[in-house]
Design a protein around this motif. Structure first.
Motif, PDB file in Angstrom:
ATOM      1  N   ARG A 185     -18.145  -1.172  -0.422  1.00 33.71           N
ATOM      2  CA  ARG A 185     -19.307  -1.984  -1.067  1.00 33.71           C
ATOM      3  C   ARG A 185     -18.967  -3.221  -1.223  1.00 33.71           C
ATOM      4  O   ARG A 185     -17.894  -3.737  -1.133  1.00 33.71           O
ATOM      5  CB  ARG A 185     -19.267  -1.237  -2.528  1.00 33.71           C
ATOM      6  N   PRO A 186     -20.118  -4.077  -1.064  1.00 34.87           N
ATOM      7  CA  PRO A 186     -20.201  -5.428  -1.087  1.00 34.87           C
ATOM      8  C   PRO A 186     -19.306  -6.052  -2.560  1.00 34.87           C
ATOM      9  O   PRO A 186     -19.352  -5.443  -3.354  1.00 34.87           O
ATOM     10  CB  PRO A 186     -21.559  -6.042  -0.693  1.00 34.87           C
ATOM     11  N   GLY A 187     -18.784  -7.326  -2.194  1.00 28.94           N
ATOM     12  CA  GLY A 187     -18.174  -7.793  -3.215  1.00 28.94           C
ATOM     13  C   GLY A 187     -16.718  -7.443  -3.556  1.00 28.94           C
ATOM     14  O   GLY A 187     -16.164  -6.438  -2.965  1.00 28.94           O
ATOM     15  N   ALA A 188     -15.816  -8.514  -4.027  1.00 33.45           N
ATOM     16  CA  ALA A 188     -14.365  -8.159  -4.251  1.00 33.45           C
ATOM     17  C   ALA A 188     -14.182  -6.932  -5.165  1.00 33.45           C
ATOM     18  O   ALA A 188     -14.894  -6.624  -6.019  1.00 33.45           O
ATOM     19  CB  ALA A 188     -13.930  -9.233  -4.562  1.00 33.45           C
ATOM     20  N   HIS A 189     -13.085  -6.152  -5.158  1.00 30.42           N
ATOM     21  CA  HIS A 189     -12.621  -5.286  -5.963  1.00 30.42           C
ATOM     22  C   HIS A 189     -12.529  -5.748  -7.357  1.00 30.42           C
ATOM     23  O   HIS A 189     -11.674  -6.535  -7.495  1.00 30.42           O
ATOM     24  CB  HIS A 189     -11.423  -4.526  -5.320  1.00 30.42           C
ATOM     25  N   PRO A 190     -12.987  -5.077  -8.357  1.00 32.12           N
ATOM     26  CA  PRO A 190     -13.018  -5.584  -9.619  1.00 32.12           C
ATOM     27  C   PRO A 190     -11.424  -5.514 -10.133  1.00 32.12           C
ATOM     28  O   PRO A 190     -10.891  -4.693  -9.984  1.00 32.12           O
ATOM     29  CB  PRO A 190     -13.753  -4.680 -10.635  1.00 32.12           C
ATOM     30  N   GLY A 191     -11.030  -6.763 -10.566  1.00 26.96           N
ATOM     31  CA  GLY A 191      -9.702  -6.487 -11.255  1.00 26.96           C
ATOM     32  C   GLY A 191      -8.593  -6.650 -10.189  1.00 26.96           C
ATOM     33  O   GLY A 191      -7.457  -6.354 -10.609  1.00 26.96           O
ATOM     34  N   MET A 192      -8.591  -6.755  -8.744  1.00 26.28           N
ATOM     35  CA  MET A 192      -7.945  -6.833  -7.810  1.00 26.28           C
ATOM     36  C   MET A 192      -8.123  -8.462  -7.145  1.00 26.28           C
ATOM     37  O   MET A 192      -8.933  -8.562  -6.891  1.00 26.28           O
ATOM     38  CB  MET A 192      -8.208  -5.790  -6.875  1.00 26.28           C
TER      39      MET A 192
END
Length: 179
Positions: free
Chosen positions: A165-172
């Motif tokens: 999925r687009p976007g950086a991994h939350p909290g990573m």
């Protein structure tokens, strides 16, 4: 363009024509007269294009300049053999299959799929990277793959099996995988 570069390009064109004429006599067929260009960059040494609008061979001028003897003896027969194999054996052949290998043997050139030239870093284009994530990490997809996603293509993570999925991994912080 220097005189040496001009002479090398001329020799490459003449070598391409000689091989096509040799193939015409041997296979008793008219071979296409390709447009020959020296506009390839990056790691590719050559490219044969066969299209309804015309036939084209593209060569990497930098690799020709850096490796003239090997280029003339390997890359040029390689690309010309694609045109000959297509013309003689039809369009349903494999690019580096038996038919292409037979033409390479006829030319007296090694039937190698890839060149072994040293390629200088920075000669190719640099693609922008786009952050995508899954359950386990952040991935860096190239602009090419990102544009394919925008057109409906989907990619999955080989580790966790989830769709990206687009976007950086939350909290990573994100450690881009080799995609």
């Amino acid at each position: 363009m220097s005189e040496a570069d001009f002479a090398l390009r001329h020799e490459a064109i003449e070598q391409s024509r000689r091989l096509l004429q040799l193939a015409e006599r041997h296979y008793r067929r008219t071979m296409p007269t390709p447009e020959i260009r020296f506009d390839l960059r990056g790691q590719a040494a050559g490219q044969a294009r066969i299209a309804p609008t015309g036939t084209q061979i593209r060569y990497n001028r930098q690799l020709l300049h850096d490796n003239p003897t090997e280029f003339l003896n390997q890359t040029i027969p390689h690309e010309v053999a694609h045109l000959v194999a297509y013309r003689v054996f039809g369009r349903r052949i494999r690019p580096h299959g038996r038919e292409w290998q037979a033409v390479m043997a006829f030319f007296g050139a090694p039937a190698q799929r890839c060149h072994r030239f040293a390629v200088k870093r920075g000669t190719g284009r640099q693609l922008a990277r786009h952050a995508y994530h899954c359950a386990c990490r952040t991935h860096a997809l190239t602009s090419i793959r990102h544009n394919r996603v925008l057109r409906g293509r989907r990619y999955y993570c080989r580790t966790c099996g989830q769709w990206l999925r687009p976007g950086a991994h939350p909290g990573m912080a994100g450690t881009p995988a080799d995609d």
